[in-house]
Write a protein that holds these residues in place. Sequence first.
Motif, PDB file in Angstrom:
ATOM      1  N   SER A  64    -108.902  20.940  25.470  1.00 28.44           N
ATOM      2  CA  SER A  64    -109.523  19.904  26.309  1.00 28.44           C
ATOM      3  C   SER A  64    -110.999  20.195  26.547  1.00 28.44           C
ATOM      4  O   SER A  64    -111.821  19.267  26.594  1.00 28.44           O
ATOM      5  N   GLN A  65    -111.363  21.474  26.668  1.00 29.97           N
ATOM      6  CA  GLN A  65    -112.774  21.829  26.831  1.00 29.97           C
ATOM      7  C   GLN A  65    -113.570  21.500  25.569  1.00 29.97           C
ATOM      8  O   GLN A  65    -114.690  20.986  25.641  1.00 29.97           O
ATOM      9  N   VAL A  66    -112.983  21.788  24.419  1.00 26.47           N
ATOM     10  CA  VAL A  66    -113.653  21.492  23.149  1.00 26.47           C
ATOM     11  C   VAL A  66    -113.858  19.987  22.994  1.00 26.47           C
ATOM     12  O   VAL A  66    -114.949  19.520  22.643  1.00 26.47           O
ATOM     13  N   LEU A  67    -112.820  19.223  23.274  1.00 26.07           N
ATOM     14  CA  LEU A  67    -112.933  17.767  23.168  1.00 26.07           C
ATOM     15  C   LEU A  67    -113.997  17.230  24.113  1.00 26.07           C
ATOM     16  O   LEU A  67    -114.789  16.351  23.746  1.00 26.07           O
ATOM     17  N   SER A  68    -114.026  17.769  25.328  1.00 26.23           N
ATOM     18  CA  SER A  68    -115.016  17.322  26.306  1.00 26.23           C
ATOM     19  C   SER A  68    -116.436  17.647  25.842  1.00 26.23           C
ATOM     20  O   SER A  68    -117.347  16.828  25.967  1.00 26.23           O
ATOM     21  N   ASP A  69    -116.626  18.854  25.298  1.00 25.77           N
ATOM     22  CA  ASP A  69    -117.952  19.277  24.852  1.00 25.77           C
ATOM     23  C   ASP A  69    -118.535  18.319  23.809  1.00 25.77           C
ATOM     24  O   ASP A  69    -119.728  18.025  23.819  1.00 25.77           O
ATOM     25  N   TYR A  70    -117.686  17.848  22.911  1.00 25.64           N
ATOM     26  CA  TYR A  70    -118.171  17.028  21.804  1.00 25.64           C
ATOM     27  C   TYR A  70    -118.121  15.522  22.060  1.00 25.64           C
ATOM     28  O   TYR A  70    -118.864  14.765  21.440  1.00 25.64           O
ATOM     29  N   LYS A  78    -120.901  11.113  12.102  1.00 23.40           N
ATOM     30  CA  LYS A  78    -119.695  10.287  12.209  1.00 23.40           C
ATOM     31  C   LYS A  78    -119.310   9.991  13.658  1.00 23.40           C
ATOM     32  O   LYS A  78    -118.857   8.884  13.969  1.00 23.40           O
ATOM     33  N   LEU A  79    -119.459  10.950  14.547  1.00 26.68           N
ATOM     34  CA  LEU A  79    -119.096  10.715  15.946  1.00 26.68           C
ATOM     35  C   LEU A  79    -120.019   9.699  16.590  1.00 26.68           C
ATOM     36  O   LEU A  79    -119.594   8.860  17.393  1.00 26.68           O
ATOM     37  N   ASP A  80    -121.295   9.767  16.250  1.00 25.33           N
ATOM     38  CA  ASP A  80    -122.251   8.802  16.802  1.00 25.33           C
ATOM     39  C   ASP A  80    -122.022   7.411  16.230  1.00 25.33           C
ATOM     40  O   ASP A  80    -122.181   6.404  16.924  1.00 25.33           O
ATOM     41  N   GLU A  81    -121.634   7.330  14.955  1.00 26.99           N
ATOM     42  CA  GLU A  81    -121.470   6.031  14.292  1.00 26.99           C
ATOM     43  C   GLU A  81    -120.237   5.283  14.774  1.00 26.99           C
ATOM     44  O   GLU A  81    -120.227   4.052  14.815  1.00 26.99           O
ATOM     45  N   ALA A  82    -119.180   6.014  15.114  1.00 20.53           N
ATOM     46  CA  ALA A  82    -117.925   5.371  15.502  1.00 20.53           C
ATOM     47  C   ALA A  82    -118.121   4.525  16.756  1.00 20.53           C
ATOM     48  O   ALA A  82    -118.870   4.888  17.664  1.00 20.53           O
ATOM     49  N   ALA A  83    -117.418   3.396  16.814  1.00 16.51           N
ATOM     50  CA  ALA A  83    -117.509   2.519  17.984  1.00 16.51           C
ATOM     51  C   ALA A  83    -116.648   3.039  19.128  1.00 16.51           C
ATOM     52  O   ALA A  83    -116.929   2.779  20.298  1.00 16.51           O
ATOM     53  N   SER A  97    -117.445  13.775  25.466  1.00 21.55           N
ATOM     54  CA  SER A  97    -117.609  13.161  26.787  1.00 21.55           C
ATOM     55  C   SER A  97    -118.955  12.475  26.983  1.00 21.55           C
ATOM     56  O   SER A  97    -119.073  11.563  27.807  1.00 21.55           O
ATOM     57  N   ASP A  98    -119.988  12.898  26.243  1.00 17.77           N
ATOM     58  CA  ASP A  98    -121.317  12.306  26.444  1.00 17.77           C
ATOM     59  C   ASP A  98    -121.707  11.337  25.340  1.00 17.77           C
ATOM     60  O   ASP A  98    -122.891  11.011  25.175  1.00 17.77           O
ATOM     61  N   LEU A  99    -120.742  10.838  24.590  1.00 18.28           N
ATOM     62  CA  LEU A  99    -121.050   9.924  23.493  1.00 18.28           C
ATOM     63  C   LEU A  99    -121.279   8.490  23.960  1.00 18.28           C
ATOM     64  O   LEU A  99    -121.715   7.644  23.183  1.00 18.28           O
ATOM     65  N   ASN A 100    -120.936   8.200  25.208  1.00 19.05           N
ATOM     66  CA  ASN A 100    -121.140   6.867  25.784  1.00 19.05           C
ATOM     67  C   ASN A 100    -120.449   5.770  24.979  1.00 19.05           C
ATOM     68  O   ASN A 100    -121.037   4.723  24.654  1.00 19.05           O
ATOM     69  N   LYS A 101    -119.198   6.016  24.647  1.00 20.72           N
ATOM     70  CA  LYS A 101    -118.368   5.025  23.961  1.00 20.72           C
ATOM     71  C   LYS A 101    -116.933   5.245  24.392  1.00 20.72           C
ATOM     72  O   LYS A 101    -116.573   6.345  24.845  1.00 20.72           O
ATOM     73  N   PRO A 102    -116.064   4.235  24.295  1.00 15.90           N
ATOM     74  CA  PRO A 102    -114.678   4.382  24.754  1.00 15.90           C
ATOM     75  C   PRO A 102    -113.932   5.473  23.977  1.00 15.90           C
ATOM     76  O   PRO A 102    -113.894   5.447  22.744  1.00 15.90           O
ATOM     77  N   ILE A 103    -113.375   6.414  24.722  1.00 12.66           N
ATOM     78  CA  ILE A 103    -112.592   7.495  24.109  1.00 12.66           C
ATOM     79  C   ILE A 103    -111.369   7.756  24.979  1.00 12.66           C
ATOM     80  O   ILE A 103    -111.492   8.009  26.184  1.00 12.66           O
ATOM     81  N   ILE A 104    -110.198   7.681  24.365  1.00 12.72           N
ATOM     82  CA  ILE A 104    -108.935   7.917  25.077  1.00 12.72           C
ATOM     83  C   ILE A 104    -108.137   8.963  24.320  1.00 12.72           C
ATOM     84  O   ILE A 104    -108.049   8.939  23.092  1.00 12.72           O
ATOM     85  N   LEU A 111    -101.912   8.653  29.012  1.00 14.47           N
ATOM     86  CA  LEU A 111    -103.200   8.568  28.350  1.00 14.47           C
ATOM     87  C   LEU A 111    -104.303   9.040  29.284  1.00 14.47           C
ATOM     88  O   LEU A 111    -104.240   8.820  30.494  1.00 14.47           O
ATOM     89  N   MET A 112    -105.301   9.706  28.714  1.00 14.03           N
ATOM     90  CA  MET A 112    -106.397  10.272  29.496  1.00 14.03           C
ATOM     91  C   MET A 112    -107.735   9.728  29.010  1.00 14.03           C
ATOM     92  O   MET A 112    -108.013   9.736  27.808  1.00 14.03           O
ATOM     93  N   ILE A 113    -108.542   9.275  29.932  1.00 13.65           N
ATOM     94  CA  ILE A 113    -109.855   8.730  29.598  1.00 13.65           C
ATOM     95  C   ILE A 113    -110.868   9.862  29.496  1.00 13.65           C
ATOM     96  O   ILE A 113    -111.030  10.665  30.423  1.00 13.65           O
ATOM     97  N   ILE A 114    -111.551   9.941  28.366  1.00 15.69           N
ATOM     98  CA  ILE A 114    -112.640  10.902  28.201  1.00 15.69           C
ATOM     99  C   ILE A 114    -113.984  10.213  28.414  1.00 15.69           C
ATOM    100  O   ILE A 114    -114.911  10.784  28.976  1.00 15.69           O
ATOM    101  N   SER A 115    -114.070   8.963  27.977  1.00 12.77           N
ATOM    102  CA  SER A 115    -115.283   8.179  28.174  1.00 12.77           C
ATOM    103  C   SER A 115    -114.880   6.714  28.290  1.00 12.77           C
ATOM    104  O   SER A 115    -114.058   6.234  27.512  1.00 12.77           O
ATOM    105  N   GLU A 116    -115.432   6.004  29.287  1.00 13.58           N
ATOM    106  CA  GLU A 116    -114.949   4.666  29.617  1.00 13.58           C
ATOM    107  C   GLU A 116    -115.573   3.571  28.752  1.00 13.58           C
ATOM    108  O   GLU A 116    -116.634   3.735  28.166  1.00 13.58           O
ATOM    109  N   GLY A 117    -114.846   2.448  28.715  1.00 13.77           N
ATOM    110  CA  GLY A 117    -115.354   1.277  28.025  1.00 13.77           C
ATOM    111  C   GLY A 117    -114.258   0.528  27.283  1.00 13.77           C
ATOM    112  O   GLY A 117    -113.098   0.917  27.305  1.00 13.77           O
ATOM    113  N   ALA A 118    -114.653  -0.571  26.663  1.00  7.64           N
ATOM    114  CA  ALA A 118    -113.747  -1.371  25.835  1.00  7.64           C
ATOM    115  C   ALA A 118    -114.417  -1.570  24.484  1.00  7.64           C
ATOM    116  O   ALA A 118    -115.640  -1.705  24.391  1.00  7.64           O
ATOM    117  N   VAL A 119    -113.602  -1.604  23.432  1.00  4.31           N
ATOM    118  CA  VAL A 119    -114.162  -1.663  22.092  1.00  4.31           C
ATOM    119  C   VAL A 119    -113.170  -2.333  21.153  1.00  4.31           C
ATOM    120  O   VAL A 119    -111.961  -2.312  21.388  1.00  4.31           O
TER     121      VAL A 119
END
Length: 306
Positions: free
Chosen positions: A255-261, A228-233, A263-270, A167-175
């Motif tokens: 991976s570049q496309v996923l990062s572009d959209y 939708k991306l902003d609304e998701a927890a 990585s800066d959402l500031n929510k847990p993404i794996i 598993l790879m972390i794109i953005s950290e956190g717990a949800v």
Amino acid sequence: MLLPNRLHKGDKIGVIAPASPPNIDQMYQAFPFIESLGLEVVLGNHVKDVYGYLAGKDEDRLSDFHAMFRNPDIKGIFCAGGGYGTGRIAGKIDYKLVKENPKPFWGYSDITYLHTAIRQQTGLVTFHGPMLSSDIGKDDFHEKSQDMFRQLFAPAELNYSTSYSELMIISEGAVSGELVGGNLSLLVSTLGTPYELEAKGKLLLIEDIDEEPYRVDGMLNQLKLSGKLDEAAGILIGDFKNAEPSKRKESLSLSQVLSDYLSDLNKPIIAGFKIGHCQPHFAVPLGVHAEMSTKKLSLTIAPGVK
């Protein structure tokens, strides 16, 4: 949330083809596994129909869908395959019938449209898991995929960790929140319809197959602009099989496309979950409570049956 009843050995399972024509030979090759679970297979009347790229005309595929929910002897419904076509019948489904006859409904890929519509119209928990002709009837159907059917026979918490896949972390956190989603292209196709994906405060699962990076880019952009991306927890990224450029020499990687959209959402993404068009395929209930942590690199999902 409406939990379906668990299955028992001896139960009859209805098999339908609500999308494209399934591979009939592979569908039959899946029967021994279903029977090994102690289940009896009952085919829908129109499973073998072919109407162009559809498994029969809309009214016939819809008839099989309704018949299996209406029949009290049918305790669960498995989809033979995906492809295309479930969105064509979503507006004609008798959701009152579904709500009054809750039973396990199992499939993925194009079935994502039905998962989304059924959950949002009735509250019924459905299952994103391998199908008969697409997966079970093939030689590479993995033992771990087979094990996932156990969740239909008893309430069981599912736990996903790095022991299943890297598993790879794109953005950290717990949800924590309700698990929704499925095939990315189908989720996008719900936008602007009465069955538009509800993502606010939820854990959003996305996966797909045979989509080049620029196509994934376009779909993520649509989810972004629709909010939708902003609304998701939080976001779980499943398998993106064959997401390689072929039409264009110059391309971003997936991976570049996923990062572009994302990585800066500031929510847990794996990323890296073996959920989707892959083997093994970790089958999950949709519409139940789930918890995800980047610190633990884990995903915990509540039971999908009662």
